[in-house]
Design a protein around this motif. Structure first.
Motif, mmCIF file in Angstrom:
data_model
loop_
_atom_site.group_PDB
_atom_site.id
_atom_site.type_symbol
_atom_site.label_atom_id
_atom_site.label_comp_id
_atom_site.label_asym_id
_atom_site.label_seq_id
_atom_site.Cartn_x
_atom_site.Cartn_y
_atom_site.Cartn_z
ATOM 1 N N PRO A 96 0.751 -1.250 -0.053
ATOM 2 C CA PRO A 96 -0.123 0.148 -0.028
ATOM 3 C C PRO A 96 0.683 1.262 0.000
ATOM 4 O O PRO A 96 0.273 2.391 0.071
ATOM 5 N N LEU A 97 2.154 0.936 0.122
ATOM 6 C CA LEU A 97 2.921 2.447 0.388
ATOM 7 C C LEU A 97 2.713 3.333 -0.707
ATOM 8 O O LEU A 97 2.842 4.434 -0.695
ATOM 9 N N ASN A 98 3.163 2.776 -2.148
ATOM 10 C CA ASN A 98 3.226 3.758 -3.189
ATOM 11 C C ASN A 98 1.806 4.316 -3.345
ATOM 12 O O ASN A 98 1.526 5.523 -3.815
ATOM 13 N N GLY A 99 0.628 3.699 -3.201
ATOM 14 C CA GLY A 99 -0.963 4.133 -3.258
ATOM 15 C C GLY A 99 -0.791 5.118 -2.249
ATOM 16 O O GLY A 99 -1.546 6.296 -2.567
ATOM 17 N N LEU A 100 -0.618 4.844 -1.106
ATOM 18 C CA LEU A 100 -0.582 6.054 -0.164
ATOM 19 C C LEU A 100 0.059 7.415 -0.136
ATOM 20 O O LEU A 100 -0.224 8.257 -0.242
ATOM 21 N N PHE A 101 1.273 7.105 -0.739
ATOM 22 C CA PHE A 101 2.240 8.040 -1.168
ATOM 23 C C PHE A 101 1.542 9.082 -2.164
ATOM 24 O O PHE A 101 1.454 10.035 -2.275
ATOM 25 N N SER A 102 0.845 8.439 -3.156
ATOM 26 C CA SER A 102 0.257 8.955 -4.358
ATOM 27 C C SER A 102 -1.041 9.695 -3.997
ATOM 28 O O SER A 102 -1.107 10.770 -4.386
ATOM 29 N N LEU A 103 -1.747 9.138 -3.138
ATOM 30 C CA LEU A 103 -2.742 9.591 -2.599
ATOM 31 C C LEU A 103 -2.487 11.183 -1.671
ATOM 32 O O LEU A 103 -3.284 12.083 -1.825
ATOM 33 N N LEU A 104 -1.335 10.987 -0.931
ATOM 34 C CA LEU A 104 -0.850 11.986 0.037
ATOM 35 C C LEU A 104 -0.520 13.228 -0.919
ATOM 36 O O LEU A 104 -0.482 14.416 -0.314
ATOM 37 N N THR A 105 0.029 12.959 -1.804
ATOM 38 C CA THR A 105 0.912 13.829 -2.724
ATOM 39 C C THR A 105 -0.104 14.306 -4.086
ATOM 40 O O THR A 105 0.280 15.264 -4.847
ATOM 41 N N LEU A 106 -1.298 13.782 -4.023
ATOM 42 C CA LEU A 106 -2.077 14.009 -5.355
ATOM 43 C C LEU A 106 -2.632 15.622 -5.033
ATOM 44 O O LEU A 106 -2.364 16.411 -6.075
ATOM 45 N N LEU A 107 -3.112 16.313 -3.970
ATOM 46 C CA LEU A 107 -3.439 17.490 -3.993
ATOM 47 C C LEU A 107 -2.389 18.518 -4.112
ATOM 48 O O LEU A 107 -2.676 19.628 -4.882
ATOM 49 N N PRO A 108 -1.350 18.204 -3.553
ATOM 50 C CA PRO A 108 -0.372 19.202 -3.687
ATOM 51 C C PRO A 108 0.446 19.441 -4.970
ATOM 52 O O PRO A 108 0.823 20.552 -5.524
ATOM 53 N N SER A 109 0.448 18.268 -5.657
ATOM 54 C CA SER A 109 1.011 18.116 -7.092
ATOM 55 C C SER A 109 -0.056 18.894 -7.907
ATOM 56 O O SER A 109 0.354 19.518 -8.922
ATOM 57 N N LEU A 110 -1.417 18.636 -7.868
ATOM 58 C CA LEU A 110 -2.368 19.430 -8.796
ATOM 59 C C LEU A 110 -2.290 21.011 -8.482
ATOM 60 O O LEU A 110 -2.363 21.767 -9.323
#
Length: 182
Positions: A77-91
């Protein structure tokens, strides 16, 4: 501190860019420099790779080899969690980067708009793209070309220089005269 490169102008360091993007986690107003945005993109890529490796180590994974490539598949789950946590700041960083080039942040969503348009077109006519003929096939072909071009156009906009001075989204994020260390 911001540094000045005589050939490229003023920019942020890697760590400054990451801290700025996380400090402005969901801030879609204002502007972001090229270095801020692209260093954050580099962080996202490196973080994704690191999370993939950790997923494989901690949760197990399988290495798949083909004649030309090697890939690691993990179910962690780590990559999915990382992607989820960084989605908003990347947008938010991309949105602010578009503002810095003098464009609306909505330009960042062009590829998504094209995908929704193609999906709507397909849903309205109840056919799959390979079942079309005549004018519908021409329209779908044009839409597919736009789908291929739109991400490249967004990347080109994101790589453009900052609009000098203030624009409708705020003052330039970096003042060359102020905040520069020798």
């Amino acid at each position: 501190m911001l540094r000045r490169n005589p050939r490229r102008g003023v920019g942020m360091s890697f760590s400054q860019a990451i801290s700025t993007c996380f400090r402005k986690y969901a801030v879609f107003s204002g502007r972001a420099t090229r270095s801020e945005y692209w260093y954050f993109v580099l962080f996202l890529i490196l973080g994704g790779i690191a999370c993939d490796i950790l997923d494989g180590i901690v949760f197990g994974g399988s290495i798949q080899t083909t004649e030309n490539s090697v890939s690691l598949r993990s179910e962690g789950p780590l990559n999915g969690l990382f992607s989820l946590l960084t989605l908003l700041p990347s947008l938010a960083a991309g949105w602010r980067r578009m503002h810095d080039t003098g464009r609306s942040g909505l330009y960042l969503l062009y590829p998504l708009i094209v995908i929704v348009g193609i999906g709507t077109f397909t849903a309205l006519f109840g056919v799959l793209p390979w079942q079309l003929d005549g004018i519908f096939m021409i329209a779908m072909s044009i839409a597919m070309v736009i789908l291929i071009i739109s991400p490249l156009l967004v990347l080109w906009w994101l790589s453009r220089p900052s609009q000098p001075g203030a624009n409708e989204w705020g003052a330039a994020p970096v003042s060359v005269d102020a905040q520069v260390t020798p």
